[in-house]
Design an enzyme around this catalytic site. Structure first.
Site, PDB file in Angstrom:
ATOM      1  N   ASP A  46       2.207  -0.232  12.215  1.00  0.00           N
ATOM      2  CA  ASP A  46       0.983  -0.861  11.700  1.00  0.00           C
ATOM      3  C   ASP A  46       0.789  -2.286  12.224  1.00  0.00           C
ATOM      4  O   ASP A  46      -0.284  -2.866  12.071  1.00  0.00           O
ATOM      5  CB  ASP A  46       1.002  -0.862  10.166  1.00  0.00           C
ATOM      6  CG  ASP A  46       0.818   0.547   9.614  1.00  0.00           C
ATOM      7  OD1 ASP A  46       0.321   1.420  10.357  1.00  0.00           O
ATOM      8  OD2 ASP A  46       1.179   0.787   8.452  1.00  0.00           O
TER       9      ASP A  46
ATOM     10  N   ARG B 299      -6.437   2.827  17.976  1.00  0.00           N
ATOM     11  CA  ARG B 299      -6.032   1.409  17.992  1.00  0.00           C
ATOM     12  C   ARG B 299      -5.656   0.912  19.379  1.00  0.00           C
ATOM     13  O   ARG B 299      -5.646  -0.308  19.605  1.00  0.00           O
ATOM     14  CB  ARG B 299      -4.877   1.180  17.001  1.00  0.00           C
ATOM     15  CG  ARG B 299      -5.363   1.237  15.568  1.00  0.00           C
ATOM     16  CD  ARG B 299      -4.285   0.924  14.552  1.00  0.00           C
ATOM     17  NE  ARG B 299      -4.878   0.918  13.211  1.00  0.00           N
ATOM     18  CZ  ARG B 299      -4.185   1.037  12.086  1.00  0.00           C
ATOM     19  NH1 ARG B 299      -2.870   1.156  12.119  1.00  0.00           N
ATOM     20  NH2 ARG B 299      -4.811   1.012  10.929  1.00  0.00           N
TER      21      ARG B 299
ATOM     22  N   ARG C 119      -8.669  12.987  11.925  1.00  0.00           N
ATOM     23  CA  ARG C 119      -7.233  12.742  12.172  1.00  0.00           C
ATOM     24  C   ARG C 119      -6.412  14.036  12.052  1.00  0.00           C
ATOM     25  O   ARG C 119      -6.758  14.938  11.307  1.00  0.00           O
ATOM     26  CB  ARG C 119      -6.731  11.645  11.218  1.00  0.00           C
ATOM     27  CG  ARG C 119      -7.437  10.321  11.515  1.00  0.00           C
ATOM     28  CD  ARG C 119      -7.006   9.225  10.591  1.00  0.00           C
ATOM     29  NE  ARG C 119      -5.594   8.918  10.721  1.00  0.00           N
ATOM     30  CZ  ARG C 119      -4.947   8.069   9.913  1.00  0.00           C
ATOM     31  NH1 ARG C 119      -5.593   7.477   8.935  1.00  0.00           N
ATOM     32  NH2 ARG C 119      -3.680   7.843  10.093  1.00  0.00           N
TER      33      ARG C 119
ATOM     34  N   ARG D 282      -6.944  -2.868  10.023  1.00  0.00           N
ATOM     35  CA  ARG D 282      -5.882  -3.620  10.725  1.00  0.00           C
ATOM     36  C   ARG D 282      -6.398  -4.277  12.002  1.00  0.00           C
ATOM     37  O   ARG D 282      -5.939  -5.348  12.391  1.00  0.00           O
ATOM     38  CB  ARG D 282      -4.677  -2.731  11.018  1.00  0.00           C
ATOM     39  CG  ARG D 282      -4.063  -2.163   9.745  1.00  0.00           C
ATOM     40  CD  ARG D 282      -2.567  -2.113   9.742  1.00  0.00           C
ATOM     41  NE  ARG D 282      -2.123  -1.475   8.505  1.00  0.00           N
ATOM     42  CZ  ARG D 282      -1.902  -2.118   7.356  1.00  0.00           C
ATOM     43  NH1 ARG D 282      -2.037  -3.431   7.279  1.00  0.00           N
ATOM     44  NH2 ARG D 282      -1.531  -1.455   6.281  1.00  0.00           N
TER      45      ARG D 282
ATOM     46  N   LYS E  34       0.832  -1.210   0.000  1.00  0.00           N
ATOM     47  CA  LYS E  34       0.000   0.000   0.000  1.00  0.00           C
ATOM     48  C   LYS E  34       0.868   1.263   0.000  1.00  0.00           C
ATOM     49  O   LYS E  34       0.680   2.151  -0.830  1.00  0.00           O
ATOM     50  CB  LYS E  34      -0.898  -0.052   1.254  1.00  0.00           C
ATOM     51  CG  LYS E  34      -1.750   1.148   1.497  1.00  0.00           C
ATOM     52  CD  LYS E  34      -2.893   0.811   2.446  1.00  0.00           C
ATOM     53  CE  LYS E  34      -2.553   0.942   3.915  1.00  0.00           C
ATOM     54  NZ  LYS E  34      -2.483   2.329   4.402  1.00  0.00           N
ATOM     55  N   SER E  35       1.834   1.332   0.914  1.00  0.00           N
ATOM     56  CA  SER E  35       2.658   2.545   1.000  1.00  0.00           C
ATOM     57  C   SER E  35       3.418   2.793  -0.304  1.00  0.00           C
ATOM     58  O   SER E  35       3.518   3.928  -0.776  1.00  0.00           O
ATOM     59  CB  SER E  35       3.680   2.407   2.127  1.00  0.00           C
ATOM     60  OG  SER E  35       3.044   2.472   3.374  1.00  0.00           O
TER      61      SER E  35
ATOM     62  N   SER F 233       6.813  10.377  11.731  1.00  0.00           N
ATOM     63  CA  SER F 233       5.788  10.003  10.761  1.00  0.00           C
ATOM     64  C   SER F 233       6.341  10.030   9.352  1.00  0.00           C
ATOM     65  O   SER F 233       6.819  11.064   8.871  1.00  0.00           O
ATOM     66  CB  SER F 233       4.604  10.977  10.877  1.00  0.00           C
ATOM     67  OG  SER F 233       3.803  10.902   9.720  1.00  0.00           O
TER      68      SER F 233
ATOM     69  N   ARG G  66       3.019   5.938  -3.385  1.00  0.00           N
ATOM     70  CA  ARG G  66       4.159   6.759  -3.828  1.00  0.00           C
ATOM     71  C   ARG G  66       4.430   6.575  -5.311  1.00  0.00           C
ATOM     72  O   ARG G  66       4.739   7.543  -6.017  1.00  0.00           O
ATOM     73  CB  ARG G  66       5.394   6.410  -2.990  1.00  0.00           C
ATOM     74  CG  ARG G  66       5.259   6.974  -1.568  1.00  0.00           C
ATOM     75  CD  ARG G  66       6.011   6.171  -0.570  1.00  0.00           C
ATOM     76  NE  ARG G  66       6.053   6.799   0.740  1.00  0.00           N
ATOM     77  CZ  ARG G  66       5.151   6.627   1.708  1.00  0.00           C
ATOM     78  NH1 ARG G  66       4.103   5.841   1.516  1.00  0.00           N
ATOM     79  NH2 ARG G  66       5.297   7.224   2.876  1.00  0.00           N
TER      80      ARG G  66
HETATM   81  C1  S3P Z   1       2.395   5.191   6.140  1.00  0.00           C
HETATM   82  C2  S3P Z   1       2.996   5.607   7.301  1.00  0.00           C
HETATM   83  C3  S3P Z   1       2.489   5.269   8.640  1.00  0.00           C
HETATM   84  C4  S3P Z   1       1.515   4.102   8.615  1.00  0.00           C
HETATM   85  C5  S3P Z   1       0.537   4.209   7.490  1.00  0.00           C
HETATM   86  C6  S3P Z   1       1.228   4.314   6.153  1.00  0.00           C
HETATM   87  C7  S3P Z   1       2.959   5.648   4.874  1.00  0.00           C
HETATM   88  O1  S3P Z   1       1.856   6.406   9.170  1.00  0.00           O
HETATM   89  O2  S3P Z   1       0.837   3.984   9.833  1.00  0.00           O
HETATM   90  O3  S3P Z   1      -0.299   3.057   7.465  1.00  0.00           O
HETATM   91  O4  S3P Z   1       2.597   5.101   3.822  1.00  0.00           O
HETATM   92  O5  S3P Z   1       3.784   6.577   4.903  1.00  0.00           O
HETATM   93  P1  S3P Z   1       2.727   7.534   9.943  1.00  0.00           P
HETATM   94  O6  S3P Z   1       3.974   7.686   9.204  1.00  0.00           O
HETATM   95  O7  S3P Z   1       1.927   8.809   9.933  1.00  0.00           O
HETATM   96  O8  S3P Z   1       2.897   6.980  11.323  1.00  0.00           O
END
Ligand code: S3P
Length: 423
Positions: A310, A341, A105, A383, A5-6, A149, A10
């Protein structure tokens, strides 16, 4: 595993800013990444999707156009925070919003650095909807992250692509580095250096930047794999092998934790794909071995937390099976994820008969506990739903997960795939 996903977010966003067409294969099948694609389409990016392959006709450095309606990021924190960085450097105004969870959020963490760079960003109470009056060029800044983050770091680096000069982001605890890797894959130079404090690290980009399209092959999602790995480790006589999965060291710390508990987990056949390490992960049950040496709980704290963020609900479930249990602290960030969570994990573990102490910044889970099947409320959080499906597999009796379709946020195939590997 379907695509990470991440990394998919990107790949899509960076391809959208490139000159020319990029083909992305094994793109995430989750709703979050679909939200990113639809926002990009609204910004004038050409997108064709055939199953898990996505073709992106990049708009180039100057080609995004003003959207004619607010951009709906759905449930996706990564979409809203990273896109905000891109939109801050455009010559138009745009509004980003999302579902009820996303609108609750925190966004102040990106509003502040983007405002320092010269964009006009407003959000009522620091929550979405977020309106951005972009400016080009932005002003480069050096910024130290107040919260660890990857989303905030990535937001600033993406804004830095449209800034004059060197934009630097320092993090005191390492977070996932997919943005740095994907930018480099597209030929953008990103310098990373160790910071002054232990664990601190600075990433820098020089703007303004032009770059061209590239093919991207997205590794399987190691966070999605986690539910299968934990299930194989915890269920008797089980084993699993997951190939082509991302093994980026900023994401695999939970595997180290499972190993530290004595579970049999191996990573092999590691190689690079689109500048990301991928490999094969094997896990098998090791009954009797998974016992900590002492009765004090395994404690996960500070610098480790962002790299496990996560997987913490899943580790809390696994920790309930370990002599001594688990304690998670310095993890207040968990309260502002897709759900709170900490509260959701504590309430659902208690419903299954586990003793849990909740703190503002974490929880202590007693172990080993005999789980009993229960009605689980994941609070719409994918999750939590998946972590408690694993709990349901090891529990005695039936477990029912309310609104279980929320797994589609990251992993729509979750239940089908799970059924296919369970005898
Ligand atoms: C993510 C970063 C994390 C993660 C999220 C995906 C990302 O959040 O919890 O599921 O893709 O950069 P944070 O970096 O805000 O903690």
């Amino acid at each position: 595993m379907p695509g990470d996903k991440s990394i998919s977010h990107r790949a899509a966003m960076i391809a959208a800013l490139a000159d020319g067409g990029s083909r992305i294969s094994n793109f995430s099948t989750g709703a979050d990444c679909a939200a990113t694609l639809s926002c990009l389409a609204q910004l004038g990016v050409g997108i064709t999707r055939i199953a898990d392959e996505v073709l992106i006709q990049g708009a180039g450095a100057n080609g995004l156009r003003a959207p004619n309606a607010p951009l709906d990021c759905g449930n996706s924190g990564t979409t809203i925070r990273l896109l905000a960085g891109i939109l801050a450097g455009q010559r138009f105004e745009s509004t980003l919003t999302g579902d009820e969870s996303l609108r609750s959020r925190p966004l102040q963490r990106i509003i502040e650095p983007l405002a320092m760079m010269g964009a006009r960003v407003s959000a009522d109470g620091g929550r979405a909807p977020l309106t951005i009056e972009g400016r080009r060029p932005l002003q480069a800044i050096s910024y130290e992250l107040l919260v660890a983050s990857a989303q905030v770091k990535s937001c600033i680096l993406l804004a830095g692509l449209n800034a004059n000069g060197r934009t630097k982001v320092t993090e005191n605890f390492p977070t996932r580095d997919h943005s740095e890797r994907m930018l480099r894959w597209f030929g953008v130079s990103v310098e990373t250096s160790a910071g002054e404090r232990e664990d601190s690290r600075t990433s820098a980009v020089d703007g303004p930047v032009h770059f061209t399209a590239r093919e991207v092959s997205v590794p399987g999602d190691i966070s999605s794999a986690g539910y299968f790995i934990a299930a194989a480790a915890l269920l008797p006589d089980s084993s699993i092998e997951i190939t082509n999965v991302g093994v980026n060291p900023t994401r695999t710390l939970y595997l180290e934790q499972l190993r530290a508990w004595g579970f049999d987990i191996e990573i092999g056949n590691t190689r690079d794909k689109s500048n990301e390490p991928v490999g094969t992960v094997r896990a098998q049950s090791s009954p009797g071995k998974a016992v900590a040496d002492s009765r004090t709980p395994i404690s996960l704290r500070s610098s480790l937390v962002p790299q496990l963020i996560d997987e913490l609900p899943l580790l809390a479930v696994a920790g309930s099976q370990i002599e001594g249990g688990i304690e998670i602290r310095d993890a207040a960030e968990l309260r502002v994820k897709e759900s709170d969570r900490i509260a959701a994990t504590a309430a659902n573990l208690r419903a299954m008969g586990v003793e849990v102490e909740e703190f503002e910044d974490g929880l202590r889970v007693a172990g080993p506990a005999k789980l009993r099947g229960a009605a689980i409320d994941p609070h719409g959080d994918h999750r939590i739903a998946m972590a408690f499906t694993v709990a349901g597999l090891i529990a005695a009796g039936e477990t029912e997960i309310k609104d279980a379709e929320c797994v589609a946020i990251s992993f729509p195939e979750f239940f089908d795939l799970l059924e296919s590997v369970i005898e």
